[in-house]
Design a protein around this motif. Structure first.
Motif, PDB file in Angstrom:
ATOM      1  N   ALA A  34      45.880  60.614  15.257  1.00  0.00           N
ATOM      2  CA  ALA A  34      45.864  59.626  14.293  1.00  0.00           C
ATOM      3  C   ALA A  34      45.446  58.283  15.096  1.00  0.00           C
ATOM      4  O   ALA A  34      44.509  57.421  14.683  1.00  0.00           O
ATOM      5  N   GLU A  35      45.806  58.181  16.268  1.00  0.00           N
ATOM      6  CA  GLU A  35      45.461  56.965  16.938  1.00  0.00           C
ATOM      7  C   GLU A  35      43.653  56.973  17.624  1.00  0.00           C
ATOM      8  O   GLU A  35      43.061  56.043  17.664  1.00  0.00           O
ATOM      9  N   ALA A  36      43.560  58.430  17.919  1.00  0.00           N
ATOM     10  CA  ALA A  36      41.821  58.756  18.519  1.00  0.00           C
ATOM     11  C   ALA A  36      41.093  58.159  17.113  1.00  0.00           C
ATOM     12  O   ALA A  36      40.017  57.776  17.139  1.00  0.00           O
ATOM     13  N   LYS A  37      41.461  58.661  15.911  1.00  0.00           N
ATOM     14  CA  LYS A  37      40.668  58.511  14.584  1.00  0.00           C
ATOM     15  C   LYS A  37      40.672  56.993  14.527  1.00  0.00           C
ATOM     16  O   LYS A  37      39.460  56.312  14.018  1.00  0.00           O
ATOM     17  N   ARG A  38      41.764  56.183  14.366  1.00  0.00           N
ATOM     18  CA  ARG A  38      41.730  54.791  14.371  1.00  0.00           C
ATOM     19  C   ARG A  38      40.885  54.015  15.266  1.00  0.00           C
ATOM     20  O   ARG A  38      40.083  53.095  14.777  1.00  0.00           O
ATOM     21  N   LEU A  39      40.721  54.658  16.244  1.00  0.00           N
ATOM     22  CA  LEU A  39      39.944  53.811  17.634  1.00  0.00           C
ATOM     23  C   LEU A  39      38.429  54.295  17.358  1.00  0.00           C
ATOM     24  O   LEU A  39      37.668  53.809  18.256  1.00  0.00           O
ATOM     25  N   GLY A  40      38.288  55.688  16.756  1.00  0.00           N
ATOM     26  CA  GLY A  40      37.009  55.984  16.550  1.00  0.00           C
ATOM     27  C   GLY A  40      36.492  56.944  17.875  1.00  0.00           C
ATOM     28  O   GLY A  40      35.460  56.678  18.217  1.00  0.00           O
ATOM     29  N   ILE A  41      37.678  57.544  18.603  1.00  0.00           N
ATOM     30  CA  ILE A  41      37.203  58.287  19.742  1.00  0.00           C
ATOM     31  C   ILE A  41      37.170  59.705  19.194  1.00  0.00           C
ATOM     32  O   ILE A  41      38.009  60.263  18.458  1.00  0.00           O
ATOM     33  N   ALA A  42      36.047  60.376  19.746  1.00  0.00           N
ATOM     34  CA  ALA A  42      35.970  61.687  19.482  1.00  0.00           C
ATOM     35  C   ALA A  42      37.188  62.365  20.288  1.00  0.00           C
ATOM     36  O   ALA A  42      37.451  62.125  21.288  1.00  0.00           O
TER      37      ALA A  42
END
Length: 282
Positions: free
Chosen positions: A204-212
């Motif tokens: 969820a955090e990776a998606k929120r920050l736009g990190i692959a």
């Protein structure tokens, strides 16, 4: 999240190269660094003066090599036992990260050879980035985090997200390894892994920050699997939690598992072919 860095520079090793790799990351552009060189006690005053002069030159060379704005870098020359001084200075400046070189010595050998990095690894409460002398420092764009349900693993994730949040082309590799003493070893990856409670927050955090990101769920011996995966996936930085299990009254004493080299974090710091960032929680 990482604003104050203590770089312990002995004049050898790759701690300076490691800092340069970190400094190229957008989120690290405002971080300041204190470069510390420690002069051990000498037998005579003349020898002490000579070592102070050499230490001053090491600091001057390091500051020049890092090529930072003067407001972001400072040199510190101290006298004493390097093991104790590094821990003390890290507390004095309230370092967010300690960067140290490491010879990668195993088990009691590091203790018997008076290893500074092993001692600081045991006793410091600050996050540590250990860089073995014999590894190649890659550009940091692929970062692997070892996940479980511990607070130390959560801290590792926070540090990884901080480093990657504005880094173009970066990839976060999330790993969860279930121990299997039978000798079996295998990994699974894909969308299914995202629904594992261990991965849910990280995804969820990776998606929120736009990190692959990529999720790997593995079975095997955790320490060995982490080192294998880091090597196979060409990871530039491996993060894992290294919680302090000692009671409050024993905080100034070595952790027996680390002393004997039997902890997961101790195995990984010795065998991983990439820099290892150990997140700490008290």
């Amino acid at each position: 999240m990482i604003e104050k860095i203590l770089l312990a520079d002995s004049g050898t090793g790759q701690s300076e190269e490691m800092f340069k790799a970190l400094a190229s990351i957008p989120s690290m552009q405002r971080a300041s660094v204190t470069i510390l060189h420690v002069v051990p006690p000498q037998v005579t005053a003349a020898e002490m003066d000579e070592q102070r002069e050499k230490g001053g030159q090491i600091l001057a060379n390091a500051i020049q090599a890092l090529d930072l704005d003067s407001t972001r870098v400072s040199g510190l020359l101290r006298e004493g036992d390097p093991k104790d001084v590094v821990c003390k200075v890290a507390d004095e400046i309230d370092a967010d990260l300690i960067i140290m070189g490491s010879r990668g010595l195993q088990r009691l050998v590091s203790i018997l050879e008076n290893s500074v990095s092993q001692y600081v690894f045991q006793l410091s409460s600050h996050p540590m980035l250990l860089v073995r002398d014999d590894i190649y420092i890659k550009k940091i764009n692929r970062v692997m985090v070892a996940l479980d349900k511990s607070e130390a693993a959560s801290q590792s994730l926070k540090l990884a997200l901080f480093l990657l949040r504005d880094l173009k082309g970066a990839e976060l590799i999330l790993t969860h390894i279930v121990q299997d003493l039978s000798g079996k070893s295998y990994c699974e990856s894909g969308e299914v892994s995202e629904h594992d409670p261990v991965f849910a927050t990280a995804v969820a955090e990776a998606k929120r920050l736009g990190i692959a990101y990529r999720c790997l769920s593995c079975v095997g011996k955790p320490a060995e699997e982490l080192c294998r995966l880091a090597d196979e996936l060409n990871v530039g930085l491996l993060l894992l939690g290294s919680p302090d299990r000692r009671p409050t009254v024993a905080k100034g004493l070595p952790d027996l598992d680390r002393l004997l080299g039997t902890s997961l974090s101790d195995y990984v710091r010795v065998h991983a072919n990439c820099p290892v960032l150990l997140a700490r929680t008290s």
